[in-house]
Design a protein around this motif. Structure first.
Motif, PDB file in Angstrom:
ATOM      1  N   ALA A 149     -12.202   1.478   0.598  1.00  0.00           N
ATOM      2  CA  ALA A 149     -12.174   0.457   1.658  1.00  0.00           C
ATOM      3  C   ALA A 149     -12.725  -0.875   1.202  1.00  0.00           C
ATOM      4  O   ALA A 149     -12.369  -1.926   1.757  1.00  0.00           O
ATOM      5  CB  ALA A 149     -12.965   0.957   2.870  1.00  0.00           C
ATOM      6  N   ARG A 169       0.831  -1.209   0.000  1.00  0.00           N
ATOM      7  CA  ARG A 169       0.000   0.000   0.000  1.00  0.00           C
ATOM      8  C   ARG A 169       0.861   1.253   0.000  1.00  0.00           C
ATOM      9  O   ARG A 169       0.601   2.213  -0.733  1.00  0.00           O
ATOM     10  CB  ARG A 169      -0.932   0.019   1.220  1.00  0.00           C
ATOM     11  CG  ARG A 169      -2.191  -0.801   1.060  1.00  0.00           C
ATOM     12  CD  ARG A 169      -3.239  -0.407   2.094  1.00  0.00           C
ATOM     13  NE  ARG A 169      -2.763  -0.562   3.459  1.00  0.00           N
ATOM     14  CZ  ARG A 169      -2.839  -1.690   4.148  1.00  0.00           C
ATOM     15  NH1 ARG A 169      -3.364  -2.776   3.584  1.00  0.00           N
ATOM     16  NH2 ARG A 169      -2.401  -1.754   5.390  1.00  0.00           N
ATOM     17  N   ALA A 208      -7.467  -1.324  -1.718  1.00  0.00           N
ATOM     18  CA  ALA A 208      -7.665  -0.338  -0.655  1.00  0.00           C
ATOM     19  C   ALA A 208      -6.323   0.307  -0.338  1.00  0.00           C
ATOM     20  O   ALA A 208      -5.315  -0.383  -0.166  1.00  0.00           O
ATOM     21  CB  ALA A 208      -8.232  -1.006   0.590  1.00  0.00           C
ATOM     22  N   ARG A 246      -1.437   4.011   9.934  1.00  0.00           N
ATOM     23  CA  ARG A 246       0.020   3.901   9.812  1.00  0.00           C
ATOM     24  C   ARG A 246       0.678   4.610  10.976  1.00  0.00           C
ATOM     25  O   ARG A 246       0.018   5.372  11.690  1.00  0.00           O
ATOM     26  CB  ARG A 246       0.534   4.436   8.481  1.00  0.00           C
ATOM     27  CG  ARG A 246       0.572   5.932   8.285  1.00  0.00           C
ATOM     28  CD  ARG A 246      -0.742   6.537   7.908  1.00  0.00           C
ATOM     29  NE  ARG A 246      -1.329   5.899   6.753  1.00  0.00           N
ATOM     30  CZ  ARG A 246      -0.998   6.197   5.495  1.00  0.00           C
ATOM     31  NH1 ARG A 246      -0.094   7.138   5.263  1.00  0.00           N
ATOM     32  NH2 ARG A 246      -1.595   5.614   4.493  1.00  0.00           N
ATOM     33  N   ASP A 266      -4.839   6.803  12.864  1.00  0.00           N
ATOM     34  CA  ASP A 266      -5.950   5.983  12.381  1.00  0.00           C
ATOM     35  C   ASP A 266      -6.623   6.648  11.184  1.00  0.00           C
ATOM     36  O   ASP A 266      -7.782   7.054  11.244  1.00  0.00           O
ATOM     37  CB  ASP A 266      -6.959   5.759  13.517  1.00  0.00           C
ATOM     38  CG  ASP A 266      -7.969   4.681  13.160  1.00  0.00           C
ATOM     39  OD1 ASP A 266      -7.677   3.872  12.262  1.00  0.00           O
ATOM     40  OD2 ASP A 266      -9.059   4.648  13.778  1.00  0.00           O
ATOM     41  N   TYR A 267      -5.883   6.729  10.064  1.00  0.00           N
ATOM     42  CA  TYR A 267      -6.443   7.315   8.860  1.00  0.00           C
ATOM     43  C   TYR A 267      -7.429   6.342   8.208  1.00  0.00           C
ATOM     44  O   TYR A 267      -7.224   5.120   8.246  1.00  0.00           O
ATOM     45  CB  TYR A 267      -5.338   7.656   7.857  1.00  0.00           C
ATOM     46  CG  TYR A 267      -4.378   8.718   8.335  1.00  0.00           C
ATOM     47  CD1 TYR A 267      -4.844   9.904   8.900  1.00  0.00           C
ATOM     48  CD2 TYR A 267      -3.010   8.549   8.217  1.00  0.00           C
ATOM     49  CE1 TYR A 267      -3.968  10.884   9.325  1.00  0.00           C
ATOM     50  CE2 TYR A 267      -2.119   9.528   8.646  1.00  0.00           C
ATOM     51  CZ  TYR A 267      -2.604  10.695   9.204  1.00  0.00           C
ATOM     52  OH  TYR A 267      -1.735  11.661   9.634  1.00  0.00           O
ATOM     53  N   PRO A 268      -8.485   6.842   7.593  1.00  0.00           N
ATOM     54  CA  PRO A 268      -9.438   5.948   6.934  1.00  0.00           C
ATOM     55  C   PRO A 268      -8.858   5.356   5.652  1.00  0.00           C
ATOM     56  O   PRO A 268      -7.942   5.933   5.042  1.00  0.00           O
ATOM     57  CB  PRO A 268     -10.621   6.872   6.617  1.00  0.00           C
ATOM     58  CG  PRO A 268      -9.998   8.227   6.484  1.00  0.00           C
ATOM     59  CD  PRO A 268      -8.872   8.261   7.489  1.00  0.00           C
ATOM     60  N   PHE A 269      -9.383   4.215   5.253  1.00  0.00           N
ATOM     61  CA  PHE A 269      -8.979   3.624   3.985  1.00  0.00           C
ATOM     62  C   PHE A 269      -9.644   4.380   2.833  1.00  0.00           C
ATOM     63  O   PHE A 269     -10.769   4.857   2.946  1.00  0.00           O
ATOM     64  CB  PHE A 269      -9.381   2.145   3.918  1.00  0.00           C
ATOM     65  CG  PHE A 269      -8.479   1.239   4.689  1.00  0.00           C
ATOM     66  CD1 PHE A 269      -7.270   0.822   4.158  1.00  0.00           C
ATOM     67  CD2 PHE A 269      -8.830   0.794   5.958  1.00  0.00           C
ATOM     68  CE1 PHE A 269      -6.427  -0.014   4.864  1.00  0.00           C
ATOM     69  CE2 PHE A 269      -7.994  -0.035   6.673  1.00  0.00           C
ATOM     70  CZ  PHE A 269      -6.786  -0.444   6.128  1.00  0.00           C
ATOM     71  N   SER A 316      -4.224   3.898   1.687  1.00  0.00           N
ATOM     72  CA  SER A 316      -4.212   4.720   2.900  1.00  0.00           C
ATOM     73  C   SER A 316      -4.443   3.827   4.112  1.00  0.00           C
ATOM     74  O   SER A 316      -3.854   2.769   4.214  1.00  0.00           O
ATOM     75  CB  SER A 316      -5.233   5.851   2.809  1.00  0.00           C
ATOM     76  OG  SER A 316      -4.973   6.825   3.798  1.00  0.00           O
ATOM     77  N   GLY A 317      -5.288   4.234   5.049  1.00  0.00           N
ATOM     78  CA  GLY A 317      -5.506   3.433   6.253  1.00  0.00           C
ATOM     79  C   GLY A 317      -4.505   3.744   7.349  1.00  0.00           C
ATOM     80  O   GLY A 317      -3.636   4.616   7.205  1.00  0.00           O
ATOM     81  N   HIS A 363      -7.632  -5.841   0.246  1.00  0.00           N
ATOM     82  CA  HIS A 363      -6.681  -5.458   1.300  1.00  0.00           C
ATOM     83  C   HIS A 363      -5.449  -6.358   1.286  1.00  0.00           C
ATOM     84  O   HIS A 363      -4.377  -5.939   1.722  1.00  0.00           O
ATOM     85  CB  HIS A 363      -7.357  -5.523   2.670  1.00  0.00           C
ATOM     86  CG  HIS A 363      -8.327  -4.404   2.917  1.00  0.00           C
ATOM     87  ND1 HIS A 363      -8.118  -3.421   3.865  1.00  0.00           N
ATOM     88  CD2 HIS A 363      -9.509  -4.101   2.328  1.00  0.00           C
ATOM     89  CE1 HIS A 363      -9.137  -2.566   3.864  1.00  0.00           C
ATOM     90  NE2 HIS A 363      -9.995  -2.964   2.931  1.00  0.00           N
TER      91      HIS A 363
END
Length: 300
Positions: A265, A132, A246, A251, A259-262, A248-249, A269
């Protein structure tokens, strides 16, 4: 014709090590200029927003003046060479593809390779997280390192190109919201956002055009704002839709989990080296669209 030749030269030659091991790369010189300004006008991290604005004004004026002087030289050779040097298509693909090769060898090797192109912590990354990160870097740097420089050169020649590059360099060095640069780096970050507003969306449009669909364009428009950057989300959302993955997310930065969103989504994955290679193919196909556009500009 200048833009077309520069795109082709960059794709063919990239960044030859024999040359840049002997001479400082222009991007390195820009970094030194930004570093000097940071040291000179942001002593001990006390620089104000006004200081940062004045600093960016001076750096930008210097870039425009240098670009104008270079443009005044006879012929197009200088323009082609400067633009080719400041484009990053070949080097971007090489760096991203190196992550795929390393990840095929082992997960630790993949982590080491991806650490060369991202700023987040890589020590505890899983294989999908490495993939990712590499794909996100590919999408974002396609915009920052290829489409945006080409766009600003097409619009304003070498002065526009150098203004963009010094701003992008400043943003990468002092635009972060660290205590030292919270105020001083504000101008660099905001000006970079402004200069990348159109290129980021243009990059997303070009990626979407490789496999256009009404569903994907709606998804890109809905998911791009999920990204913490006002611009990077557009090419990343387009890449995520194009590859069906998917991005981002969550990291880690500096030991803290963000806690960044995917983005996309619902996409796959469990991804790996094959998906990184697919992203590299997308980089080249998008570059092909840029070459076609440059050809049309040269003809008409």
């Amino acid at each position: 014709m200048t833009l077309l030749l520069a795109l082709l030269l960059d794709a063919a030659a990239g960044e030859p090590r024999w040359l840049w091991s002997r001479l400082p790369h222009p991007a390195v010189l820009m970094g030194r200029a930004v570093g000097w300004a940071d040291t000179r006008f942001n002593r001990e991290g006390t620089g104000r927003i006004r200081d940062g604005v004045l600093c960016m004004t001076g750096l930008g004026a210097g870039a425009i003046a240098l670009g104008s002087a270079l443009s005044a030289l006879p012929g197009e050779v200088v323009d082609v060479l400067v633009l080719a040097i400041l484009l990053a298509q070949r080097s971007l693909v090489d760096h991203v593809r190196a992550v795929a090769r390393a990840l095929r060898h082992s997960l630790p090797a993949g982590r080491t390779a991806v650490a060369m192109i991202v700023g987040r912590e890589t020590a505890g990354m899983s294989e999908p997280a490495v993939a990712r990160a590499a794909i996100e870097s590919a999408a974002e740097n396609l915009s920052d390192g290829v489409i945006a420089p080409a766009f600003w050169f097409a619009l304003a020649g070498l002065p526009g190109l150098l203004l963009y590059k010094i701003t992008n360099t400043a943003d990468s060095m002092i635009g972060y919201r660290t205590p030292r640069h919270a105020r001083f780096g504000w101008a660099a970050a905001r000006f970079d956002d402004l200069l990348n507003w159109i290129p980021a969306r243009l990059t997303a449009l070009m990626i979407w055009a490789l496999a256009p669909s009404r569903r994907s364009v709606k998804a890109i428009r809905a998911e791009a704002p999920l990204h913490r950057s006002p611009n990077a989300g557009w090419p990343e959302a387009a890449m995520a839709q194009h590859l069906g993955v998917a991005l981002s997310g969550p990291r880690r930065y500096d030991g803290q989990l963000r806690d960044y969103p995917f983005v996309n989504a619902s996409g796959r994955h469990r991804i790996g080296p094959a998906d990184i290679e697919a992203a590299c193919q997308t980089l080249w196909r998008t570059w092909g669209l840029a070459v076609f556009a440059a050809l049309l500009i040269a003809l008409f």
